[in-house]
Design an enzyme around this catalytic site. Structure first.
Site, short mmCIF file in Angstrom:
data_model
loop_
_atom_site.label_atom_id
_atom_site.label_comp_id
_atom_site.label_asym_id
_atom_site.label_seq_id
_atom_site.Cartn_x
_atom_site.Cartn_y
_atom_site.Cartn_z
N CYS A 156 -16.23 1.77 0.65
CA CYS A 156 -15.17 1.11 1.17
C CYS A 156 -14.81 1.12 2.47
CB CYS A 156 -13.97 1.30 0.08
SG CYS A 156 -13.28 2.99 0.18
N ARG B 288 0.80 -1.36 -0.02
CA ARG B 288 -0.15 0.02 0.00
C ARG B 288 0.83 1.41 -0.12
NH1 ARG B 288 -5.14 1.75 3.21
NH2 ARG B 288 -6.03 0.18 1.52
N ARG C 199 -13.53 -8.20 2.08
CA ARG C 199 -12.38 -8.05 1.81
C ARG C 199 -11.51 -9.30 1.75
NH1 ARG C 199 -10.18 -3.13 1.51
NH2 ARG C 199 -8.44 -4.45 0.49
N ASP D 82 -17.28 7.23 -1.70
CA ASP D 82 -15.83 7.39 -1.11
C ASP D 82 -15.61 8.45 -0.18
OD1 ASP D 82 -13.36 6.42 0.25
OD2 ASP D 82 -12.47 6.05 -1.83
N GLN E 112 -10.17 -3.76 -3.74
CA GLN E 112 -11.36 -3.36 -3.03
C GLN E 112 -12.56 -3.69 -3.81
OE1 GLN E 112 -12.04 -1.51 0.25
NE2 GLN E 112 -14.36 -2.00 -0.50
N HIS F 103 -7.33 0.86 -6.76
CA HIS F 103 -7.62 -0.05 -5.42
C HIS F 103 -8.31 -1.08 -5.92
CE1 HIS F 103 -8.00 -1.10 -1.31
NE2 HIS F 103 -8.66 -0.51 -1.04
N1 NVA Z 1 -9.87 6.77 -1.53
C1 NVA Z 1 -9.59 6.42 -0.35
C2 NVA Z 1 -9.64 4.86 0.07
C3 NVA Z 1 -9.52 4.58 1.21
C4 NVA Z 1 -9.66 2.86 1.33
C5 NVA Z 1 -8.17 6.80 0.06
O1 NVA Z 1 -7.26 6.55 -0.87
O2 NVA Z 1 -7.69 7.21 1.04
N1 CP Z 2 -10.91 0.16 2.25
C1 CP Z 2 -9.88 -0.03 2.82
O1 CP Z 2 -9.02 -0.17 2.06
O2 CP Z 2 -9.52 0.27 4.11
P1 CP Z 2 -8.26 0.27 4.82
O3 CP Z 2 -7.85 1.67 4.60
O4 CP Z 2 -8.79 0.38 6.41
O5 CP Z 2 -7.43 -0.83 4.59
#
Ligand code: NVA
Ligand code: CP
Length: 319
Positions: free
Chosen positions: A271, A113, A299, A231, A143, A140
C-alpha cells in the site's frame, strides 16, 4: 445520526451488504477507463458531485489518501477542504461529537484518518453527512478497494486465486480479511504469532464464507500465490520503541525474490509507504512484478466509486 435517503457511511468492508464490494470494484474500473488520456486537472464528463464539498480530517500523516481523495473529488466536480488535527480545535480537546455536528453544517461528505477506530465510529455516530474511513489503527478499507482493483488489472478475475499476506496482521491485513468474506478469493496469511489478526475476526470472516488459510511460514503462504502482499513493520499507530522487536519478529516474513519464485507468476503489492530492506527487498519492490504505483493511482479511481456510493449516486449510469 441521520443520513439522507440512500446515503451511507463507508467505515469497514465488513459492513457492506453482499455484492457491494463487487459493485464498487466495477465502478472503479469504469471510472478509470473513461479517464484514459485526460489531463488530471479536468473533470469527469458526468461531474456527478458538482456542488458538493468533501472535508478531510487528518489526525495522522498521509500522501496517497490525501492526494487521491482531493483529485478524485475535484474530477467528480466537487470541492475539498483539508483539515489537519494540529490546525483544528480537535487538537485542543474539542469533542468529536461537536466536530461532527459542525462539519455537517459545512460539508456534504467527510473523511477521517485517525488512530483509534472509536474516534471514527464516534464521528460517524454524530455526523449528518456520510463519513469515510481514511485509515484507522483497526482497518484501511479504501486501500483494499484499490488493491483488489489493481489485482484484477494484472491477474484477471479474483475467483479462485490465492493472495498471500506476509508480515504484520495490521489494519491493511484486516481489511483484506473483510474483503475475503465478500469475494471469492483465497487469502493466505503468514504472520508471527504475536502479530496475528484476532481469531474472532478470522472466524467472523470464515463464517461468512471467506477462504482464509493460516500459514506457519512465509513459504507456505507464497506457494502458488498470484500476489504477495505486505506492509510496513511499524504502522503509524504503533509504538516506535517496538521497532527493533518487530524487525526481529518479522524478519522471516520479508518478501524476497526467493519467495516470489514460489508463487504462480505473482505480482508484488504494497500500500506504501514502503521500507526497502525491511518488509521487502529492493529487488522485489523495484522489480518487474511490482505494481505498487498502480495501487497508488487506483486509490483515486476507487475513492470515486466509494464517494459516489456514500452520496447515494449511481456511480456509472451517467458516464
Ligand atoms: N499499516 C500502515 C498503513 C499505511 C498506509 C499504517 O497504519 O501506518
Ligand atoms: N497507502 C496509504 O494510505 O498511503 P498514505 O498513508 O500516504 O495515505
Amino acid at each position: 445520526m441521520s443520513l439522507a435517503d440512500h446515503q451511507s457511511h463507508f467505515l469497514d468492508l465488513a459492513d457492506l451488504p453482499d455484492g457491494k464490494l463487487r459493485h464498487l470494484l466495477n465502478s472503479a474500473h469504469k471510472r478509470k477507463a473513461v479517464r484514459a488520456g485526460k489531463p488530471k486537472g479536468t473533470l469527469d464528463d458526468d461531474a456527478p458531485l458538482a456542488g458538493y464539498l468533501l472535508a478531510m480530517i487528518f489526525e495522522k500523516p498521509s500522501t496517497r489518501t490525501r492526494l487521491s481523495f482531493d483529485m478524485g473529488m475535484r474530477q467528480l466536480g466537487g470541492q475539498t477542504v483539508i483539515l489537519n488535527q494540529s490546525d483544528m480545535q480537535l487538537g485542543r480537546g474539542e469533542s468529536i461529537a461537536d466536530t461532527a455536528e459542525v462539519i455537517s453544517r459545512f460539508a456534504d461528505l467527510a473523511m477521517l484518518r485517525t488512530g483509534p477506530h472509536e474516534t471514527l465510529s464516534e464521528l460517524a455516530a454524530h455526523a449528518h453527512v456520510p463519513v469515510i474511513n481514511g485509515l484507522t489503527a483497526y482497518s484501511h478499507p479504501c486501500q483494499i478497494v484499490a488493491d483488489l482493483m489493481t489485482f484484477e488489472e494484472h491477474k484477471g478475475a479474483l475467483a479462485g486465486q490465492k493472495l498471500a499476506w506476509l508480515g504484520d496482521g495490521n489494519n491493511v491485513a484486516l481489511s483484506f480479511v473483510h474483503a475475503a468474506a465478500q469475494l471469492d478469493f483465497e487469502l493466505a496469511l503468514a504472520t508471527p504469532a504475536d502479530f496475528s489478526i484476532a481469531h474472532a475476526e478470522i472466524k467472523a470472516a470464515q463464517d461468512k464464507g471467506a477462504k482464509i488459510t493460516l500459514c506457519e511460514t512465509a513459504a507456505q503462504a507464497a506457494d502458488k500465490a498470484a500476489a504477495l502482499v505486505t506492509d510496513c513493520w511499524v504502522s503509524m499507530s504503533d509504538d516506535p520503541a517496538e521497532a527493533q522487536a518487530r524487525a526481529t519478529a518479522f524478519g522471516p516474513y520479508q518478501v524476497t525474490q526467493d519467495l516470489m519464485d514460489m508463487g504462480d507468476a505473482p505480482i508484488f503489492m504494497h500500500c506504501l509507504p514502503a521500507y526497502r530492506g525491511s518488509e521487502v527487498t529492493a529487488e522485489v519492490i523495484d522489480g518487474a512484478a511490482s505494481v505498487i504505483f498502480d495501487e497508488a493511482e487506483n486509490r483515486a479511481h476507487a475513492q470515486k466509486a466509494i464517494m459516489l456510493h456514500c452520496m447515494g449516486a449511481a456511480p456509472e449510469a451517467s458516464l
